[in-house]
Design a protein around this motif. Structure first.
Motif, PDB file in Angstrom:
ATOM      1  N   GLY A 289       0.831  -1.165   0.089  1.00 33.95           N
ATOM      2  CA  GLY A 289      -0.024  -0.057  -0.068  1.00 33.95           C
ATOM      3  C   GLY A 289       1.102   1.246  -0.106  1.00 33.95           C
ATOM      4  O   GLY A 289       0.530   2.207  -0.651  1.00 33.95           O
ATOM      5  N   ALA A 290       1.863   1.338   0.869  1.00 31.94           N
ATOM      6  CA  ALA A 290       2.699   2.365   0.596  1.00 31.94           C
ATOM      7  C   ALA A 290       3.474   2.621  -0.533  1.00 31.94           C
ATOM      8  O   ALA A 290       3.463   3.991  -0.975  1.00 31.94           O
ATOM      9  CB  ALA A 290       4.046   2.185   1.773  1.00 31.94           C
ATOM     10  N   VAL A 291       3.847   1.606  -1.350  1.00 40.78           N
ATOM     11  CA  VAL A 291       4.561   1.889  -2.728  1.00 40.78           C
ATOM     12  C   VAL A 291       3.612   2.328  -3.384  1.00 40.78           C
ATOM     13  O   VAL A 291       3.648   3.017  -4.431  1.00 40.78           O
ATOM     14  CB  VAL A 291       5.297   0.389  -2.957  1.00 40.78           C
ATOM     15  CG1 VAL A 291       5.767   0.566  -4.591  1.00 40.78           C
ATOM     16  CG2 VAL A 291       6.607  -0.019  -2.109  1.00 40.78           C
ATOM     17  N   ARG A 292       2.362   1.630  -3.557  1.00 42.80           N
ATOM     18  CA  ARG A 292       1.272   2.050  -4.413  1.00 42.80           C
ATOM     19  C   ARG A 292       0.955   3.324  -4.562  1.00 42.80           C
ATOM     20  O   ARG A 292       0.953   4.183  -5.213  1.00 42.80           O
ATOM     21  CB  ARG A 292       0.218   1.165  -4.233  1.00 42.80           C
ATOM     22  CG  ARG A 292      -1.060   1.422  -5.028  1.00 42.80           C
ATOM     23  CD  ARG A 292      -2.263   0.884  -4.259  1.00 42.80           C
ATOM     24  NE  ARG A 292      -2.628   1.347  -3.237  1.00 42.80           N
ATOM     25  CZ  ARG A 292      -3.304   0.810  -2.133  1.00 42.80           C
ATOM     26  NH1 ARG A 292      -3.840  -0.323  -2.348  1.00 42.80           N
ATOM     27  NH2 ARG A 292      -3.397   1.376  -0.895  1.00 42.80           N
ATOM     28  N   ASP A 293       0.731   3.792  -3.067  1.00 46.74           N
ATOM     29  CA  ASP A 293       0.248   5.305  -2.942  1.00 46.74           C
ATOM     30  C   ASP A 293       1.251   6.344  -3.267  1.00 46.74           C
ATOM     31  O   ASP A 293       0.796   7.420  -4.003  1.00 46.74           O
ATOM     32  CB  ASP A 293      -0.280   5.362  -1.386  1.00 46.74           C
ATOM     33  CG  ASP A 293      -1.400   4.574  -1.107  1.00 46.74           C
ATOM     34  OD1 ASP A 293      -2.243   3.863  -2.283  1.00 46.74           O
ATOM     35  OD2 ASP A 293      -1.851   4.401  -0.007  1.00 46.74           O
ATOM     36  N   LEU A 294       2.499   5.954  -2.958  1.00 43.80           N
ATOM     37  CA  LEU A 294       3.646   7.004  -3.244  1.00 43.80           C
ATOM     38  C   LEU A 294       3.694   6.969  -4.601  1.00 43.80           C
ATOM     39  O   LEU A 294       3.780   8.289  -5.380  1.00 43.80           O
ATOM     40  CB  LEU A 294       4.939   6.407  -2.710  1.00 43.80           C
ATOM     41  CG  LEU A 294       4.943   6.715  -0.979  1.00 43.80           C
ATOM     42  CD1 LEU A 294       6.241   5.963  -0.432  1.00 43.80           C
ATOM     43  CD2 LEU A 294       4.987   8.154  -0.724  1.00 43.80           C
ATOM     44  N   LEU A 295       3.676   6.020  -5.372  1.00 43.99           N
ATOM     45  CA  LEU A 295       3.965   5.980  -7.082  1.00 43.99           C
ATOM     46  C   LEU A 295       2.444   6.665  -7.464  1.00 43.99           C
ATOM     47  O   LEU A 295       2.644   7.580  -8.387  1.00 43.99           O
ATOM     48  CB  LEU A 295       4.017   4.649  -7.539  1.00 43.99           C
ATOM     49  CG  LEU A 295       5.316   3.888  -7.174  1.00 43.99           C
ATOM     50  CD1 LEU A 295       5.206   2.383  -7.701  1.00 43.99           C
ATOM     51  CD2 LEU A 295       6.489   4.744  -8.006  1.00 43.99           C
ATOM     52  N   ALA A 296       1.196   6.608  -6.824  1.00 44.35           N
ATOM     53  CA  ALA A 296       0.159   6.821  -7.531  1.00 44.35           C
ATOM     54  C   ALA A 296       0.174   8.500  -7.245  1.00 44.35           C
ATOM     55  O   ALA A 296      -0.383   9.401  -7.931  1.00 44.35           O
ATOM     56  CB  ALA A 296      -1.026   6.331  -6.630  1.00 44.35           C
ATOM     57  N   ALA A 297       0.824   9.000  -6.235  1.00 40.08           N
ATOM     58  CA  ALA A 297       0.927  10.340  -5.727  1.00 40.08           C
ATOM     59  C   ALA A 297       2.057  11.232  -6.833  1.00 40.08           C
ATOM     60  O   ALA A 297       2.049  12.337  -6.837  1.00 40.08           O
ATOM     61  CB  ALA A 297       1.452  10.548  -4.449  1.00 40.08           C
ATOM     62  N   GLY A 298       2.688  10.359  -7.666  1.00 40.86           N
ATOM     63  CA  GLY A 298       3.482  11.221  -8.689  1.00 40.86           C
ATOM     64  C   GLY A 298       5.142  11.066  -8.559  1.00 40.86           C
ATOM     65  O   GLY A 298       5.711  11.603  -9.425  1.00 40.86           O
ATOM     66  N   HIS A 299       5.363  10.194  -7.590  1.00 41.99           N
ATOM     67  CA  HIS A 299       6.998  10.033  -7.404  1.00 41.99           C
ATOM     68  C   HIS A 299       7.283   8.880  -8.450  1.00 41.99           C
ATOM     69  O   HIS A 299       6.407   8.035  -8.914  1.00 41.99           O
ATOM     70  CB  HIS A 299       7.285   9.508  -6.058  1.00 41.99           C
ATOM     71  CG  HIS A 299       7.122  10.263  -4.861  1.00 41.99           C
ATOM     72  ND1 HIS A 299       7.824  11.475  -4.657  1.00 41.99           N
ATOM     73  CD2 HIS A 299       6.085  10.320  -3.850  1.00 41.99           C
ATOM     74  CE1 HIS A 299       7.284  12.184  -3.831  1.00 41.99           C
ATOM     75  NE2 HIS A 299       6.268  11.462  -3.047  1.00 41.99           N
ATOM     76  N   ASP A 300       8.549   9.169  -9.112  1.00 35.61           N
ATOM     77  CA  ASP A 300       9.201   8.300 -10.055  1.00 35.61           C
ATOM     78  C   ASP A 300       9.441   6.984  -9.390  1.00 35.61           C
ATOM     79  O   ASP A 300       9.273   6.148 -10.316  1.00 35.61           O
ATOM     80  CB  ASP A 300      10.259   9.258 -10.719  1.00 35.61           C
ATOM     81  CG  ASP A 300      10.190  10.318 -11.195  1.00 35.61           C
ATOM     82  OD1 ASP A 300       9.153  10.500 -11.763  1.00 35.61           O
ATOM     83  OD2 ASP A 300      10.906  11.305 -10.810  1.00 35.61           O
TER      84      ASP A 300
END
Length: 334
Positions: free
Chosen positions: A188-199
């Motif tokens: 969930g942490a990885v998914r949400d950080l990528l979803a937020a626009g991080h590369d």
């Protein structure tokens, strides 16, 4: 992201646009995106929207928007934040929680006492977030604490380096099949950080406060290179201290026996099944028993030890008076 900008992006960038948009719709909070906008973006990038949602590697349910948290005085976490507030780069999320006697570092607590173990847990978290902040001076890194449960944000901030953001990672909401237990929080942490626009996005434990800063800088550099890959930092006990990704590969978190000596090997096997390039960092050690705590204490007493200086942990050990009572690691052969 409007259609002209998406159309002008390269294939990898377009893929990130679609991944971020879909995940935000499925799990996001106030992000100003609509089903129509994401469907248009997917079409520009050459994807069919609903088939992308059901792609086997994502295994997502159809989008479900959450309500904005409007509780007075409550700290807003990334899961409820607008994508416009996020800067691209490598996000490193330290997995953490408010230290509590009897809840934190329980293996150590059985030997040194629950309150001492909780104090060390708080010091580890502060040093680890300080370490991430130091790495951010050398690489485009943004630091987070991925935490649970909700409602402890203000107290948790007292254990965090200045400038560190919060990410609620309680494992709630839809998850791909087979992603269970601690894997729900990690994925969930990885998914949400990528979803937020991080590369790219990394999950980092706080069990090794002396982890060399260069390992974090290297992780960000590897993830910034072209092409999809994962970066794994194996722990000496068979787990891992960091895992970094450029896409939310649920397979890496599926059917893993967490907190066992087989975690890193299982992750390597999942990456091989995906055909995903996996780059490994040097191993490091977690501090979760008296022997490893003695090793940590000895390292901090050495002014030239190769790891992070860990001032909070050093001060905590001095305050607790533990250094003199801990076993010393055997001397290296000359």
């Amino acid at each position: 992201m409007d259609a002209p900008r998406a159309a002008g992006a390269g294939p990898e960038a377009r893929e990130r646009i679609v991944t971020a948009a879909v995940a935000l719709l499925a799990y996001g909070g106030r992000a100003a995106l609509t089903t129509r906008a994401v469907a248009a973006g997917a079409a520009v990038a050459g994807h069919d929207f609903m088939s992308y949602l059901r792609r086997s590697d994502c295994n997502l349910d159809p989008p479900r928007l959450e309500q904005q948290d409007s509780t007075p005085g409550r700290t807003t976490s990334l899961r409820h934040a607008s994508i416009a507030t996020v800067t691209p780069g490598c996000a490193i999320a330290v997995m953490g929680k408010v230290p509590r006697a009897g809840r934190s570092k329980t293996r150590l607590g059985a030997i040194i006492g629950a309150h001492a173990a909780a104090a060390l847990s708080g010091a580890f978290l502060r040093d680890t977030t300080d370490n991430v902040a130091l790495a951010a001076r050398e690489a485009p890194i943004l630091g987070y604490v991925a935490y649970a449960p909700a409602g402890e944000e203000q107290e948790l901030r007292s254990y965090m380096a200045p400038g560190t953001e919060l990410l609620l990672a309680d494992g709630a909401g839809p998850m791909p099949d087979g992603v269970d237990g601690f894997g729900r929080s990690l994925f969930g942490a990885v998914r949400d950080l990528l979803a937020a626009g991080h590369d790219s996005a990394c999950v980092l434990n706080s069990d090794g406060p002396t982890l060399p800063t260069a390992f974090l800088v290297r992780t960000a550099a590897l993830l910034a290179e072209p092409g999809d890959r994962a970066v794994l930092g194996p722990a000496e006990d068979g787990g891992y201290y960091v895992l970094g990704l450029k896409r939310p590969h649920a397979c890496l978190f599926r059917d893993i026996a967490w907190s066992t000596a087989g975690v890193a090997d299982a992750t390597r096997a999942r990456a091989a099944c995906l055909g995903l390039d996996l780059v490994e960092l040097p191993p490091w050690y977690d501090v979760d028993d008296v022997a490893s705590l003695g090793r940590l204490s000895a390292a901090l007493a050495d002014p030239v030890h190769p790891g992070f200086a860990s001032p909070a942990t050093r001060a905590c050990l001095d305050r607790l008076g533990l250094a003199a009572t801990l076993p010393r690691p055997p001397a290296a052969c000359s």
